[in-house]
Design a protein around this motif. Structure first.
Motif, PDB file in Angstrom:
ATOM      1  N   GLU A 242       0.822  -1.210   0.000  1.00  0.00           N
ATOM      2  CA  GLU A 242       0.000   0.000   0.000  1.00  0.00           C
ATOM      3  C   GLU A 242       0.856   1.259   0.000  1.00  0.00           C
ATOM      4  O   GLU A 242       0.602   2.190  -0.775  1.00  0.00           O
ATOM      5  CB  GLU A 242      -0.949   0.015   1.199  1.00  0.00           C
ATOM      6  N   ASP A 243       1.870   1.306   0.838  1.00  0.00           N
ATOM      7  CA  ASP A 243       2.723   2.484   0.895  1.00  0.00           C
ATOM      8  C   ASP A 243       3.489   2.674  -0.411  1.00  0.00           C
ATOM      9  O   ASP A 243       3.652   3.801  -0.890  1.00  0.00           O
ATOM     10  CB  ASP A 243       3.705   2.383   2.063  1.00  0.00           C
ATOM     11  N   SER A 246       1.028   3.978  -3.090  1.00  0.00           N
ATOM     12  CA  SER A 246       0.625   5.364  -2.825  1.00  0.00           C
ATOM     13  C   SER A 246       1.655   6.355  -3.341  1.00  0.00           C
ATOM     14  O   SER A 246       1.313   7.402  -3.893  1.00  0.00           O
ATOM     15  CB  SER A 246       0.422   5.588  -1.325  1.00  0.00           C
ATOM     16  N   SER A 387      -1.393  12.468  -2.812  1.00  0.00           N
ATOM     17  CA  SER A 387      -1.386  11.008  -2.850  1.00  0.00           C
ATOM     18  C   SER A 387      -2.813  10.487  -2.803  1.00  0.00           C
ATOM     19  O   SER A 387      -3.664  11.061  -2.115  1.00  0.00           O
ATOM     20  CB  SER A 387      -0.608  10.437  -1.657  1.00  0.00           C
TER      21      SER A 387
END
Length: 665
Positions: A242-243, A246, A387
């Motif tokens: 996920e990071d 993003s 983001s």
């Protein structure tokens, strides 16, 4: 020896009892968990479906997905979160499958463009090499000799400092590369890397490269990425996706990026060119506008200190309208001058200036409800970012429509024994809880005997982490715990401030080597840690992807429950988004995310079946708060110990008196 493999090898014939792996490596014990996972991956490839596979530490998950991937007959990307795992796969696991188990395949190891020497930039730099410091200039003879001899152009072959400031002028990114218009395109190291990849059955990449490539391909502006066409993806260390996603699905403008554009503009023409003087003047104009903007921005946006981040507010951006106009005018003038010129370098300047102007407008308007707009200051760098709040939508639009086979695997995917949290964050479950495509799940336990190998020590006598005096009390407990194991400890922190303070309070009192994250490169810290009984104070990057088997690591101390800071703009935006949907953000986002992070920290300890050690959580909330049970239920079934004397007896055998260390005056 190389094992003769049957004409039609299968997962069972290679990894099953008495199979090729056991014959090739007699000391390698058959792992039922490994075969179970391999069959599930094989089924995902056969059905062209998605698989979420949690595989506990020690299951042999890497071979469990590599074997069915190689047998599938399709080009597969394997993406990892860390270089350590990338290296393990390419230099250890794949040679085992090829040389010892007789599989025939081609594999390629790919990194981002900025890891490779750009021949075009190197040629220009060599004519007038300039360095920020005298120390950096001493590397030039070595770098020059390497550049003339290297076959890959991979910076990893060189022993350069991580902070070597000249490297950006010797390499490119997807933004700065001029692509097929480069006069050295055919001999370019990235071109050669990509062509090797086109002939490969398996591509080993990292998450950042994968999503950078996916973002580029799906942007609709430029279609050439680094990766060739692929048919399936396996995400290892998938908890970090996920990071990574993003960061690549958003936009960002920084003082570094504008300075790099101005510098490249000046360097794009020779001084004797009649256009050079005008180009230099336009670059100076852009620099002046950028410097004025970034000088005013911290105060206007509410940033304080060298390490801070804030959500972009309309009133803050309004104060910068005039300064932003100066930057825009500089970008527009530069673009207008270089537009239509035949040189590829000038065409690239036009494109980059236009993209920066477009992104500045996007950031200033802040109109997208799907994005969070924020500013971040790191040292001398100031970054304006937007983001996506939720990468689920981005993944559905950019990736799932083009791929029918995706495997997500990690030692930590399930929260409270359910995959719902991870699946929702990845866009595999819709808001109604229904799957977007066919998704199967599998959880295979670790073969390690945690009740015998690991102890979990949970003191409750320390202050609450938010109370005054916590870090001082924690430092005292760290000293006493290190006496139990003779050092050999990771002390993991959720904040750099606590890490540094605890190091200051304890380093001089420990009779062991004390190491601090950031004082040396990560690889050097780990080498020093393995060589001598040590205590390493670390945060962030040492919570995962670090493998120290054996007695060198016998103790992992964690300062507090790893809840993501609600002050982080992206975290705050995700909380707000869940609230707007009528969902409870603590239970559905913050708590499961923190539980998975804690499992990662715990996972640093037991790496082999002969390891033995202690994990300590200094945050009393794991015992005193109702939600603490969620954390405890998520951890391996280690032996629970409440008393330090009992802990020493368990670890060292017959009890010996603990020396009570007093603070140094």
């Amino acid at each position: 020896m190389t094992l003769p493999v049957s004409p039609t090898p299968s997962v069972d014939s290679l990894l099953g009892p008495g199979g090729a792996l056991q014959v090739a490596l007699p000391a390698y014990e058959h792992r039922p968990e490994q075969l179970q996972m391999a069959r599930a991956v094989e089924r995902a490839f056969a059905e062209r479906s998605y698989l979420l596979a949690e595989a506990g530490t020690g299951t042999g998950k890497t071979l469990a997905y590599l074997v069915p991937a190689l047998l599938s007959g399709r080009r597969v990307v394997v993406s990892t979160a860390t270089k350590t795992l990338q290296d393990q796969i390419f230099f250890k696991d794949l040679p085992l499958l090829r040389e010892k188990m007789g599989l025939t395949f081609e594999a390629a190891y790919l990194k981002g463009r900025n890891n490779y020497l750009c021949l075009h930039r190197y040629e220009a730099f060599s004519k007038d090499p300039q360095f920020a410091t005298r120390e950096e200039s001493r590397y030039w003879p070595k770098l020059k000799a390497w550049a003339e001899d290297t076959q890959t152009g991979d910076r990893g072959e060189l022993d350069l400092p991580e902070s070597f400031s000249a490297w950006p002028r010797l390499s490119t990114t997807s933004e700065t590369c001029v692509g097929t218009r480069c006069p050295l395109y055919e001999t370019c190291f990235v071109t050669r890397m990509r062509r090797r990849a086109e002939d490969a059955d398996l591509l080993v990449v990292n998450h950042h490269l994968f999503f950078a490539d996916l973002s580029l391909r799906s942007s609709g502006k430029r279609t050439e990425g680094v990766l060739p066409f692929y048919e399936a993806v396996i995400f290892d260390e998938a908890h970090a996706l996920e990071d990574a996603a993003s960061g690549h699905f958003g936009v960002g403008v920084s003082n570094y990026r504008l300075e790099e554009l101005a510098r490249d503009a000046v360097a794009s023409l020779k001084e004797e060119d009649s256009r050079h003087a005008m180009l230099r003047a336009l670059a100076a104009r852009l620099r002046t506008g950028a410097e004025a903007f970034f000088a005013q921005a911290p105060r206007a946006l509410g940033l304080s200190g060298h390490e801070a981040s804030v959500t972009l507010q309309a009133e803050g951006m309004a104060k910068l309208t005039s300064a932003l106009s100066g930057v825009r005018e500089g970008l527009g003038a530069l673009s207008a001058f270089t537009a239509g010129e035949r040189e590829p370098e000038l065409a690239a300047i036009t494109r980059r200036a236009d993209e920066l102007e477009e992104q500045l407008t996007f950031l200033e308007k802040a109109e997208s409800t799907d994005h969070v707009y924020w500013a971040e200051q790191r040292g001398k760098g100031l970054f304006l970012r937007a983001s996506p709040i939720d990468v689920a939508k981005e993944l559905r639009e950019r990736m799932y429509g083009a791929l029918d086979t995706v495997v997500y695997t990690s030692a930590t995917l399930a929260a409270e024994s359910r995959f719902d949290f991870f699946a929702r964050r990845m866009g595999l479950y819709g808001e109604d809880g229904q799957t977007v495509t066919r998704v199967r799940t599998l959880a295979v336990p670790s073969p390690f005997d945690y009740p015998r190998q690991a102890a979990l020590y949970l003191p409750t006598h320390l202050p609450d982490p938010s109370a005054p005096g916590f870090i001082e009390a924690a430092a005292e407990e760290i000293v006493r715990l290190c006496e139990v194991t003779g050092g050999r400890a990771f002390v993991l922190f959720t904040s750099l401030r606590n890490m540094v303070r605890a190091y200051e309070l304890t380093a001089g009192r420990l009779p062991y080597q004390a190491l601090l994250q950031g004082e040396r490169p990560k690889a050097q810290l780990l080498e020093a840690f393995r060589d001598t009984p040590s205590v390493l104070f670390a945060a962030h990057s040492f919570w995962e992807g670090v493998d120290v088997p054996g007695e060198a690591l016998s103790l992992v101390i964690i300062d507090r429950l790893p809840f993501a800071s609600p002050g982080d703009p992206l975290v705050a935006a995700r909380i707000k988004q869940l609230q707007s949907r009528g969902e409870e953000p603590f239970e559905q986002y913050q708590l499961p995310q923190a539980a998975l992070a804690l499992r990662q920290g715990f996972g640093r300890l037991i790496r082999t079946q002969s390891d033995k050690g202690i994990v300590t959580m200094l945050d009393r909330r794991i015992r005193t708060k109702a939600y603490g049970q969620v954390f405890l239920d998520s951890l391996p079934d280690a032996r629970r110990v409440d008393d330090l004397v009992e802990l020493s007896r368990w670890f060292n055998g017959p009890v010996r008196p603990l020396r009570i260390l007093r603070p140094v005056d």
